[in-house]
Design a protein around this motif. Structure first.
Motif, PDB file in Angstrom:
ATOM      1  N   VAL A  51       0.854  -1.191   0.000  1.00  0.00           N
ATOM      2  CA  VAL A  51       0.000   0.000   0.000  1.00  0.00           C
ATOM      3  C   VAL A  51       0.886   1.235   0.000  1.00  0.00           C
ATOM      4  CG1 VAL A  51      -1.760   1.302   1.269  1.00  0.00           C
ATOM      5  CG2 VAL A  51      -1.832  -1.206   1.258  1.00  0.00           C
ATOM      6  N   THR A  52       0.575   2.195  -0.860  1.00  0.00           N
ATOM      7  CA  THR A  52       1.366   3.429  -0.916  1.00  0.00           C
ATOM      8  C   THR A  52       0.687   4.533  -0.104  1.00  0.00           C
ATOM      9  OG1 THR A  52       0.237   4.332  -2.857  1.00  0.00           O
ATOM     10  CG2 THR A  52       2.093   2.812  -3.251  1.00  0.00           C
ATOM     11  N   VAL A  53       1.468   5.528   0.269  1.00  0.00           N
ATOM     12  CA  VAL A  53       0.918   6.669   0.994  1.00  0.00           C
ATOM     13  C   VAL A  53      -0.071   7.421   0.107  1.00  0.00           C
ATOM     14  CG1 VAL A  53       1.491   8.878   2.082  1.00  0.00           C
ATOM     15  CG2 VAL A  53       2.937   6.877   2.483  1.00  0.00           C
ATOM     16  N   ALA A  54       0.198   7.461  -1.189  1.00  0.00           N
ATOM     17  CA  ALA A  54      -0.723   8.135  -2.113  1.00  0.00           C
ATOM     18  C   ALA A  54      -2.093   7.465  -2.101  1.00  0.00           C
ATOM     19  CB  ALA A  54      -0.142   8.133  -3.520  1.00  0.00           C
ATOM     20  N   GLU A  55      -2.114   6.140  -2.031  1.00  0.00           N
ATOM     21  CA  GLU A  55      -3.392   5.422  -1.977  1.00  0.00           C
ATOM     22  C   GLU A  55      -4.134   5.719  -0.679  1.00  0.00           C
ATOM     23  OE1 GLU A  55      -2.767   1.326  -4.470  1.00  0.00           O
ATOM     24  OE2 GLU A  55      -1.555   1.569  -2.646  1.00  0.00           O
ATOM     25  N   ILE A  56      -3.409   5.815   0.393  1.00  0.00           N
ATOM     26  CA  ILE A  56      -4.029   6.151   1.681  1.00  0.00           C
ATOM     27  C   ILE A  56      -4.615   7.549   1.628  1.00  0.00           C
ATOM     28  CG2 ILE A  56      -3.543   6.597   4.123  1.00  0.00           C
ATOM     29  CD1 ILE A  56      -1.313   4.404   3.822  1.00  0.00           C
ATOM     30  N   THR A  66      -0.604  16.182   3.427  1.00  0.00           N
ATOM     31  CA  THR A  66      -1.359  16.184   4.675  1.00  0.00           C
ATOM     32  C   THR A  66      -1.094  14.913   5.475  1.00  0.00           C
ATOM     33  OG1 THR A  66      -3.127  17.569   3.759  1.00  0.00           O
ATOM     34  CG2 THR A  66      -3.686  16.233   5.681  1.00  0.00           C
ATOM     35  N   VAL A  67      -1.013  13.786   4.783  1.00  0.00           N
ATOM     36  CA  VAL A  67      -0.700  12.525   5.471  1.00  0.00           C
ATOM     37  C   VAL A  67       0.622  12.645   6.212  1.00  0.00           C
ATOM     38  CG1 VAL A  67      -0.162  10.076   5.191  1.00  0.00           C
ATOM     39  CG2 VAL A  67      -2.027  11.111   3.871  1.00  0.00           C
TER      40      VAL A  67
END
Length: 224
Positions: A51-56, A66-67
């Motif tokens: 899972v990528t941060v972009a997907e989150i 923001t993440v």
């Protein structure tokens, strides 16, 4: 606390919720909850490393920036209770009763966490999904080990401030306390991964934690 990780099952770090927060703080708290919740869901469903941060960010309807404003490292999205663990340990030692020793305060903290089935106790329904995700990710395991080292160092400082030990003695005391707690924690995690009934694990956890602190009191009379 254990080598696998220090984290939460579910969303957010801390159980105080929105009580006592300003409007701005509530909005930030809710955003953090939403990001953490979506991250946890995706990590458990697909595995941390897939899972990528972009997907989150897309799932939480925020930007990637923001993440990272809320969680500097991807690992902290899943092990999001590390700050709470540090805070609880510090508070237990600093705010202990006048007749309570540092070890007594830490024992009480452990009892309370287990009795409340707090996520930081590491035992509860469906926690096996969380720990399996950690076990399958080298990055999460590494972050967990680093967190344990951070907590050990922080505890050494607090023990020195408490006056029960100083210098090398405080570092040794902190190392022994963390090692003992970590051993109990690892056993609890392993039993849940093996599918043992949660209630039985919790009962044995509480009993083993008491025996561990009994041993620590014998090993560390300066903190009694």
């Amino acid at each position: 606390m254990n080598g696998a990780g220090v984290g939460a099952v579910g969303e957010g770090a801390g159980d105080a919720g929105e009580e006592g927060l300003t409007l701005r703080e509530r909005k930030k708290w809710r955003t953090r909850q939403r990001i953490s919740g979506e991250a946890t869901r995706l990590f458990i469903e697909r595995g941390f490393d897939r899972v990528t941060v972009a997907e989150i960010a897309r799932a939480a309807e925020v930007s990637t920036m923001t993440v990272f404003n809320y969680f500097p490292r991807k690992e902290d999205l899943f092990l999001d209770r590390i700050p709470e663990a540090r805070e609880l340990l510090v508070r237990a030692v600093r705010e202990r009763g006048t007749d309570e020793t540092p070890l007594g305060a830490l024992r009480r903290l452990g009892r309370d966490l287990v009795a409340a089935r707090h996520p930081l106790a590491g035992v509860g329904e469906d926690f096996a999904h969380f720990w399996r995700t950690v076990a399958e990710s080298p990055a999460l395991r590494a972050r967990g080990r680093a967190a344990v080292e951070e907590i050990e160092g922080l505890l050494a400082v607090e023990l020195a401030r408490a006056g029960g030990a100083g210098g090398p003695e405080s570092r040794l005391a902190a190392a022994l306390i963390v090692a003992g707690w970590r051993a109990v924690y690892a056993e609890v995690v392993g039993r849940q991964l093996d599918g043992d009934p949660v209630d039985a694990v919790a009962v044995e956890y509480a009993e083993t934690l008491e025996r561990t602190f009994d041993a620590l009191e014998r090993a560390l009379p300066v903190l009694r």
